[in-house]
Motif scaffolding. Structure first.
Motif, PDB file in Angstrom:
ATOM      1  N   SER A  47      36.205  -8.846  56.696  1.00 28.67           N
ATOM      2  CA  SER A  47      35.057  -7.772  55.949  1.00 28.67           C
ATOM      3  C   SER A  47      35.243  -7.994  54.407  1.00 28.67           C
ATOM      4  N   VAL A  48      36.489  -7.905  53.912  1.00 29.36           N
ATOM      5  CA  VAL A  48      36.569  -8.053  52.494  1.00 29.36           C
ATOM      6  C   VAL A  48      36.313  -9.679  52.135  1.00 29.36           C
ATOM      7  N   ARG A  50      34.774 -11.895  53.214  1.00 28.65           N
ATOM      8  CA  ARG A  50      33.113 -12.284  53.661  1.00 28.65           C
ATOM      9  C   ARG A  50      32.205 -11.456  52.428  1.00 28.65           C
ATOM     10  N   PHE A  51      32.479 -10.262  52.359  1.00 32.92           N
ATOM     11  CA  PHE A  51      31.766  -9.493  51.298  1.00 32.92           C
ATOM     12  C   PHE A  51      31.946 -10.281  49.891  1.00 32.92           C
ATOM     13  N   HIS A  55      29.073 -11.609  47.659  1.00 30.98           N
ATOM     14  CA  HIS A  55      28.747 -11.145  46.452  1.00 30.98           C
ATOM     15  C   HIS A  55      29.229 -11.320  45.148  1.00 30.98           C
TER      16      HIS A  55
END
Length: 83
Positions: A47-48, A50-51, A55
């Motif tokens: 998650s970290v 991929r974010f 972004h």
């Protein structure tokens, strides 16, 4: 296919390594620890990064094993005719 497998395997590997590191010095049931921490650590890791990839910069994708998310065809696949 290759890209998606790599990008799934790297977070799983990181989760496993976190479990190994957490066992050092802790008096916990190893099976329970692995059952909870491995998927959680893998999920958080994925998650970290991929974010960050979406972004901040596509370069963060390297920490998922490949710097480009898998690309899937946009058109619908034809089903084979039934007999």
């Amino acid at each position: 296919m290759y890209v998606s497998l790599i990008r799934t395997g790297i977070p799983a590997l990181v989760g496993w390594l976190v479990v190994l590191a957490a066992r050092i010095g802790l008096d916990l049931d190893p099976a329970a620890l692995a059952g909870v921490l491995a998927p959680l650590a893998g999920f958080v890791y994925y998650s970290v990064f991929r974010f960050a990839e979406v972004h901040l910069s596509p370069g963060w994708g390297w920490l998922l094993g490949y710097a480009r998310p898998p690309q899937y065809p946009q058109d619908k696949a034809e089903l084979p005719p039934t007999r």
